[in-house]
Design a protein around this motif. Structure first.
Motif, PDB file in Angstrom:
ATOM      1  N   SER A  48       0.811  -1.223   0.000  1.00  0.00           N
ATOM      2  CA  SER A  48       0.000   0.000   0.000  1.00  0.00           C
ATOM      3  C   SER A  48       0.841   1.267   0.000  1.00  0.00           C
ATOM      4  N   GLY A  49       2.150   1.132  -0.204  1.00  0.00           N
ATOM      5  CA  GLY A  49       3.020   2.301  -0.175  1.00  0.00           C
ATOM      6  C   GLY A  49       3.074   3.028  -1.505  1.00  0.00           C
ATOM      7  N   VAL A  50       3.410   4.317  -1.422  1.00  0.00           N
ATOM      8  CA  VAL A  50       3.562   5.162  -2.613  1.00  0.00           C
ATOM      9  C   VAL A  50       4.887   5.914  -2.471  1.00  0.00           C
ATOM     10  N   HIS A  51       5.786   5.669  -3.396  1.00  0.00           N
ATOM     11  CA  HIS A  51       7.073   6.367  -3.402  1.00  0.00           C
ATOM     12  C   HIS A  51       6.872   7.716  -4.089  1.00  0.00           C
ATOM     13  N   VAL A  52       7.088   8.795  -3.342  1.00  0.00           N
ATOM     14  CA  VAL A  52       6.843  10.151  -3.832  1.00  0.00           C
ATOM     15  C   VAL A  52       8.146  10.940  -3.842  1.00  0.00           C
ATOM     16  N   ARG A  53       8.425  11.595  -4.963  1.00  0.00           N
ATOM     17  CA  ARG A  53       9.527  12.549  -5.011  1.00  0.00           C
ATOM     18  C   ARG A  53       8.932  13.932  -4.765  1.00  0.00           C
ATOM     19  N   MET A  54       9.270  14.534  -3.639  1.00  0.00           N
ATOM     20  CA  MET A  54       8.700  15.826  -3.278  1.00  0.00           C
ATOM     21  C   MET A  54       9.271  16.923  -4.177  1.00  0.00           C
ATOM     22  N   LEU A  55       8.421  17.884  -4.533  1.00  0.00           N
ATOM     23  CA  LEU A  55       8.814  18.974  -5.415  1.00  0.00           C
ATOM     24  C   LEU A  55       8.935  20.300  -4.681  1.00  0.00           C
ATOM     25  N   ALA A  56       7.972  20.618  -3.864  1.00  0.00           N
ATOM     26  CA  ALA A  56       7.968  21.906  -3.158  1.00  0.00           C
ATOM     27  C   ALA A  56       7.113  21.783  -1.902  1.00  0.00           C
ATOM     28  N   ALA A  57       7.514  22.519  -0.857  1.00  0.00           N
ATOM     29  CA  ALA A  57       6.772  22.483   0.407  1.00  0.00           C
ATOM     30  C   ALA A  57       6.929  23.819   1.118  1.00  0.00           C
ATOM     31  N   PRO A  58       5.832  24.399   1.588  1.00  0.00           N
ATOM     32  CA  PRO A  58       5.915  25.690   2.282  1.00  0.00           C
ATOM     33  C   PRO A  58       6.287  25.525   3.751  1.00  0.00           C
ATOM     34  N   ILE A  59       6.630  26.652   4.351  1.00  0.00           N
ATOM     35  CA  ILE A  59       6.831  26.720   5.801  1.00  0.00           C
ATOM     36  C   ILE A  59       5.643  27.475   6.381  1.00  0.00           C
ATOM     37  N   ASN A  60       4.829  26.790   7.183  1.00  0.00           N
ATOM     38  CA  ASN A  60       3.652  27.376   7.810  1.00  0.00           C
ATOM     39  C   ASN A  60       3.878  27.545   9.309  1.00  0.00           C
ATOM     40  N   PRO A  61       3.110  28.431   9.961  1.00  0.00           N
ATOM     41  CA  PRO A  61       3.232  28.558  11.416  1.00  0.00           C
ATOM     42  C   PRO A  61       3.036  27.240  12.160  1.00  0.00           C
ATOM     43  N   SER A  62       2.134  26.389  11.670  1.00  0.00           N
ATOM     44  CA  SER A  62       1.912  25.106  12.340  1.00  0.00           C
ATOM     45  C   SER A  62       3.153  24.214  12.265  1.00  0.00           C
ATOM     46  N   ASP A  63       3.918  24.329  11.172  1.00  0.00           N
ATOM     47  CA  ASP A  63       5.165  23.570  11.067  1.00  0.00           C
ATOM     48  C   ASP A  63       6.142  24.006  12.158  1.00  0.00           C
ATOM     49  N   ILE A  64       6.255  25.318  12.344  1.00  0.00           N
ATOM     50  CA  ILE A  64       7.149  25.865  13.365  1.00  0.00           C
ATOM     51  C   ILE A  64       6.710  25.401  14.750  1.00  0.00           C
ATOM     52  N   ASN A  65       5.398  25.507  15.028  1.00  0.00           N
ATOM     53  CA  ASN A  65       4.875  25.099  16.348  1.00  0.00           C
ATOM     54  C   ASN A  65       5.111  23.628  16.615  1.00  0.00           C
ATOM     55  N   MET A  66       4.994  22.801  15.583  1.00  0.00           N
ATOM     56  CA  MET A  66       5.202  21.361  15.758  1.00  0.00           C
ATOM     57  C   MET A  66       6.649  21.066  16.145  1.00  0.00           C
ATOM     58  N   ILE A  67       7.580  21.731  15.487  1.00  0.00           N
ATOM     59  CA  ILE A  67       8.996  21.531  15.812  1.00  0.00           C
ATOM     60  C   ILE A  67       9.296  22.044  17.214  1.00  0.00           C
ATOM     61  N   GLN A  68       8.646  23.138  17.600  1.00  0.00           N
ATOM     62  CA  GLN A  68       8.847  23.685  18.946  1.00  0.00           C
ATOM     63  C   GLN A  68       8.225  22.812  20.035  1.00  0.00           C
ATOM     64  N   GLY A  69       7.364  21.878  19.627  1.00  0.00           N
ATOM     65  CA  GLY A  69       6.668  21.047  20.597  1.00  0.00           C
ATOM     66  C   GLY A  69       5.422  21.693  21.155  1.00  0.00           C
ATOM     67  N   GLN A 333      17.882  27.520   6.304  1.00  0.00           N
ATOM     68  CA  GLN A 333      18.029  28.417   7.454  1.00  0.00           C
ATOM     69  C   GLN A 333      17.519  29.820   7.139  1.00  0.00           C
ATOM     70  N   SER A 334      17.825  30.315   5.936  1.00  0.00           N
ATOM     71  CA  SER A 334      17.339  31.651   5.570  1.00  0.00           C
ATOM     72  C   SER A 334      15.819  31.652   5.430  1.00  0.00           C
ATOM     73  N   ALA A 335      15.269  30.545   4.938  1.00  0.00           N
ATOM     74  CA  ALA A 335      13.813  30.441   4.813  1.00  0.00           C
ATOM     75  C   ALA A 335      13.147  30.440   6.181  1.00  0.00           C
ATOM     76  N   LEU A 336      13.730  29.732   7.136  1.00  0.00           N
ATOM     77  CA  LEU A 336      13.180  29.709   8.491  1.00  0.00           C
ATOM     78  C   LEU A 336      13.207  31.094   9.118  1.00  0.00           C
ATOM     79  N   THR A 337      14.319  31.793   8.928  1.00  0.00           N
ATOM     80  CA  THR A 337      14.439  33.147   9.485  1.00  0.00           C
ATOM     81  C   THR A 337      13.363  34.055   8.923  1.00  0.00           C
ATOM     82  N   ALA A 338      13.166  34.006   7.602  1.00  0.00           N
ATOM     83  CA  ALA A 338      12.148  34.847   6.976  1.00  0.00           C
ATOM     84  C   ALA A 338      10.750  34.463   7.431  1.00  0.00           C
ATOM     85  N   ALA A 339      10.495  33.154   7.578  1.00  0.00           N
ATOM     86  CA  ALA A 339       9.160  32.685   7.971  1.00  0.00           C
ATOM     87  C   ALA A 339       8.793  33.139   9.376  1.00  0.00           C
ATOM     88  N   MET A 340       9.796  33.407  10.214  1.00  0.00           N
ATOM     89  CA  MET A 340       9.535  33.774  11.600  1.00  0.00           C
ATOM     90  C   MET A 340       9.743  35.266  11.857  1.00  0.00           C
TER      91      MET A 340
END
Length: 352
Positions: A48-69, A333-340
């Motif tokens: 049932s697996g699907v091998h996906v090659r990722m193309l692009a992904a945004p940085i959202n506030p929820s992503d930051i909060n998840m990493i922060q715990g 790293q530059s993307a994270l800085t800009a996102a925050m």
């Protein structure tokens, strides 16, 4: 700069033999400190697996909060960051029936870990995207536009000519609310924080279809009531900020109207005047897109219908992706800085 599916595919072909890499964190903390770009191992494809090659992904506030715990759901550690993005199917397991190699896919749920060059996901965790949807629109579709769509659909029966008031109007959700509401003939009152480039922001939101853009300070002034000589008082308020900003939305809400809280950027509690409850009989609700998706996981018809409706708006030019800054994965790293950084409106998109 805009990028196309073809340009990304050509760039990938030069590195197709490279090992999979991802932004991994082994403990919770500030993203710039705990994220590491490293080689990762792919799961077995299985039936049932699907091998996906990722193309692009945004940085959202929820992503930051998840990493922060600080998020409501947290993946097991170590984990790959990212909850949203778009990828291309490379291979599928023998039991996979809804997807085939070459299909574009987006996450059907949060917590997949989209900040990686490739991955193996379960079939039910992915949604197939039409091939004619622009890549940036696809990469940013599953969180903010879906949140906006559901809040405009599920809490009040809105008809053309009705009005909605929202704070955080320049956020990804706010921009989607403006566009979806405009397509439905619903008026929007959009509240933003004052800033040095305020007129530039006002012009941009109005170009998306905003009817009125007003600062939080202006909304508190007595003259704000003059606004409702032009349009009806809002039946629906959308709160992504909390604190005093939410209280102001309530003050202008129509009798028996609804305020939906979906975020708390101010990190301040929502304070409800007793008069709003007694004399205006307002309804207070909360919304979390992740929970909606999980509640509808067994019956994907509603989810598929919503994605189809949003794609129709995109094709008609009535729903565009937010302003984006495209950043190579190596420059995360530059993307994270800009996102925050406050007042930076461009959403950071990692090119994978």
């Amino acid at each position: 700069m805009r990028f196309s599916v073809g340009s990304v595919f050509r760039a990938m072909s030069a590195t197709v033999q490279a090992r999979p890499r991802g932004l991994v964190y082994e403990k919770h903390g500030e993203p710039a400190q705990v994220l590491q770009l490293k080689d990762i191992s792919l799961s077995e494809l299985g039936a049932s697996g699907v091998h996906v090659r990722m193309l692009a992904a945004p940085i959202n506030p929820s992503d930051i909060n998840m990493i922060q715990g600080l998020y409501a759901v947290l993946p097991d550690l170590p984990a790959v960051g990212g909850n949203e993005g778009v990828g291309r199917v490379e291979k599928t397991g023998i039991g996979v029936t809804s997807l085939k190699p070459g299909d574009l896919v987006i996450p059907a749920d949060a917590g997949l870990g989209t900040w990686q060059t490739e991955a193996v996901f379960k079939e039910e965790k992915l949604l197939k995207m039409p091939p004619d949807i622009p890549l940036v629109s696809a990469a940013t579709l599953s969180v903010n536009p879906c949140t906006a769509f559901r809040m405009l659909s599920d809490f009040e029966t809105l008809k053309p000519g009705d009005s909605v008031i929202q704070n955080a109007a320049n956020s990804g959700v706010g921009q989607a609310v403006i566009q979806i509401a405009a397509a439905k003939g619903i008026k929007t009152i959009n509240v933003v924080r004052d800033r040095p480039n305020l007129q530039e922001l006002v012009d941009r939101l109005k170009s998306l279809g905003a009817d009125h853009v007003i600062t939080e300070e202006a909304l508190r002034k007595p003259e704000a009531k003059d606004l409702f000589q032009k349009i009806p008082k809002p039946l629906l308020a959308l709160n992504g900020v909390g604190g005093k900003s939410a209280t102001e939305l309530l003050r202008h809400l129509q009798h028996k109207g609804t305020m939906v809280t979906y975020g708390g950027m101010s990190k301040q509690p929502v304070t409800i005047p007793v008069s709003a409850l007694i004399f205006k009989d307002v309804k207070l609700r909360g919304f979390w897109m992740t929970q909606w998706k999980r509640d509808n996981a067994q019956n994907k018809e509603e989810l598929d219908r919503m994605i189809a409706d949003l794609c129709t708006l995109i094709r008609k030019g009535q729903l565009s992706a937010p302003a984006c800054q495209e950043v190579p994965l190596a420059d995360y790293q530059s993307a994270l800085t800009a996102a925050m950084t406050p007042y930076i409106s461009a959403k950071q998109i990692l090119l994978l």
